[in-house]
Design a protein around this motif. Structure first.
Motif, PDB file in Angstrom:
ATOM      1  N   GLN A 130     -13.094   2.689  -9.284  1.00 16.62           N
ATOM      2  CA  GLN A 130     -11.905   1.836  -9.185  1.00 16.62           C
ATOM      3  C   GLN A 130     -12.293   0.407  -8.804  1.00 16.62           C
ATOM      4  O   GLN A 130     -11.727  -0.554  -9.326  1.00 16.62           O
ATOM      5  CB  GLN A 130     -10.911   2.420  -8.176  1.00 16.62           C
ATOM      6  N   GLN A 131     -13.260   0.280  -7.904  1.00 19.03           N
ATOM      7  CA  GLN A 131     -13.737  -1.053  -7.519  1.00 19.03           C
ATOM      8  C   GLN A 131     -14.415  -1.751  -8.709  1.00 19.03           C
ATOM      9  O   GLN A 131     -14.221  -2.944  -8.929  1.00 19.03           O
ATOM     10  CB  GLN A 131     -14.701  -0.950  -6.337  1.00 19.03           C
ATOM     11  N   TRP A 132     -15.205  -0.990  -9.477  1.00 18.35           N
ATOM     12  CA  TRP A 132     -15.867  -1.549 -10.658  1.00 18.35           C
ATOM     13  C   TRP A 132     -14.813  -2.077 -11.629  1.00 18.35           C
ATOM     14  O   TRP A 132     -14.919  -3.197 -12.128  1.00 18.35           O
ATOM     15  CB  TRP A 132     -16.739  -0.484 -11.331  1.00 18.35           C
ATOM     16  N   LEU A 133     -13.816  -1.261 -11.903  1.00 24.23           N
ATOM     17  CA  LEU A 133     -12.765  -1.643 -12.853  1.00 24.23           C
ATOM     18  C   LEU A 133     -12.023  -2.893 -12.378  1.00 24.23           C
ATOM     19  O   LEU A 133     -11.750  -3.806 -13.171  1.00 24.23           O
ATOM     20  CB  LEU A 133     -11.788  -0.483 -13.059  1.00 24.23           C
ATOM     21  N   GLN A 134     -11.710  -2.934 -11.103  1.00 18.81           N
ATOM     22  CA  GLN A 134     -10.992  -4.088 -10.557  1.00 18.81           C
ATOM     23  C   GLN A 134     -11.871  -5.344 -10.608  1.00 18.81           C
ATOM     24  O   GLN A 134     -11.405  -6.420 -11.002  1.00 18.81           O
ATOM     25  CB  GLN A 134     -10.565  -3.804  -9.122  1.00 18.81           C
TER      26      GLN A 134
ATOM     27  N   GLU B 195      -8.479  -2.319 -17.230  1.00 22.94           N
ATOM     28  CA  GLU B 195      -7.283  -1.547 -16.875  1.00 22.94           C
ATOM     29  C   GLU B 195      -7.429  -0.097 -17.307  1.00 22.94           C
ATOM     30  O   GLU B 195      -8.203   0.222 -18.205  1.00 22.94           O
ATOM     31  CB  GLU B 195      -6.056  -2.131 -17.563  1.00 22.94           C
ATOM     32  N   ILE B 196      -6.625   0.744 -16.690  1.00 26.66           N
ATOM     33  CA  ILE B 196      -6.543   2.151 -17.073  1.00 26.66           C
ATOM     34  C   ILE B 196      -5.173   2.379 -17.693  1.00 26.66           C
ATOM     35  O   ILE B 196      -4.144   1.990 -17.126  1.00 26.66           O
ATOM     36  CB  ILE B 196      -6.730   3.087 -15.855  1.00 26.66           C
ATOM     37  N   LEU B 197      -5.165   2.997 -18.853  1.00 30.59           N
ATOM     38  CA  LEU B 197      -3.921   3.340 -19.532  1.00 30.59           C
ATOM     39  C   LEU B 197      -3.201   4.395 -18.703  1.00 30.59           C
ATOM     40  O   LEU B 197      -3.780   5.437 -18.390  1.00 30.59           O
ATOM     41  CB  LEU B 197      -4.252   3.894 -20.921  1.00 30.59           C
TER      42      LEU B 197
ATOM     43  N   SER C 266     -21.874   7.451  -9.830  1.00 32.78           N
ATOM     44  CA  SER C 266     -22.852   6.372 -10.013  1.00 32.78           C
ATOM     45  C   SER C 266     -23.268   6.274 -11.479  1.00 32.78           C
ATOM     46  O   SER C 266     -23.374   5.178 -12.030  1.00 32.78           O
ATOM     47  CB  SER C 266     -24.085   6.621  -9.143  1.00 32.78           C
ATOM     48  N   ARG C 267     -23.488   7.420 -12.105  1.00 26.51           N
ATOM     49  CA  ARG C 267     -23.880   7.418 -13.519  1.00 26.51           C
ATOM     50  C   ARG C 267     -22.749   6.860 -14.379  1.00 26.51           C
ATOM     51  O   ARG C 267     -22.990   6.118 -15.327  1.00 26.51           O
ATOM     52  CB  ARG C 267     -24.233   8.836 -13.970  1.00 26.51           C
ATOM     53  N   TYR C 268     -21.513   7.207 -14.041  1.00 23.74           N
ATOM     54  CA  TYR C 268     -20.384   6.703 -14.821  1.00 23.74           C
ATOM     55  C   TYR C 268     -20.280   5.182 -14.701  1.00 23.74           C
ATOM     56  O   TYR C 268     -20.059   4.483 -15.697  1.00 23.74           O
ATOM     57  CB  TYR C 268     -19.079   7.374 -14.403  1.00 23.74           C
TER      58      TYR C 268
END
Length: 139
Positions: free
Chosen positions: A51-55, A60-62, A10-12
């Protein structure tokens, strides 16, 4: 397999929210071009919530090469932490706020070239990996 949400996750995600806002404020247009992060397999990085946040935000993740563990580290591991440890070496802090103040002061006084050198070093390491078709990369 679903990873449970931890306080660190959550903090991240909150940190990612602040990062997104800082990019929007300080570097208008960068968000439209896309953001690419380098993550390791730490739970906050690989958790479903992250992962949901990023999507949701299109970040993207390298990808990490499997056979080059030296590339699996973040630039902070090979470029930031050693100078920071040297700077803080021998110092004692009475409060957490004192430590935070010392860290902010150190970061505020870093030249932009410090960061440029770190990221260029990462690019050089990645290029070696590409040239070796994913084989192990020496430092």
């Amino acid at each position: 397999m679903s990873k449970r949400i931890t306080p660190f996750t959550s903090r991240y995600c909150s940190t990612l929210d602040r990062l997104k806002e800082a990019i929007r404020r300080k570097r208008p247009g960068f968000l439209r071009r896309g953001v690419v992060l380098q993550h390791d397999n730490a739970t906050p990085h690989s958790a479903n919530l992250t992962q949901q946040w990023l999507q949701r935000h299109g970040w993207e993740i390298l990808p990490r090469p499997a056979h080059s563990p030296d590339l699996a580290v973040a630039p902070s591991d090979f470029h930031l932490f050693e100078p920071l440890k040297r700077h803080l070496g021998g110092m004692a802090f009475e409060t957490e706020d004192d430590l935070i103040s010392a860290l902010r002061n150190w970061f505020d006084n870093l030249d932009v070239d410090f960061f440029r050198v770190g990221f260029n070093s990462l690019l050089s390491r990645w290029q070696k990996c590409i040239d070796l078709h994913g084989d192990y990369v020496e430092k």
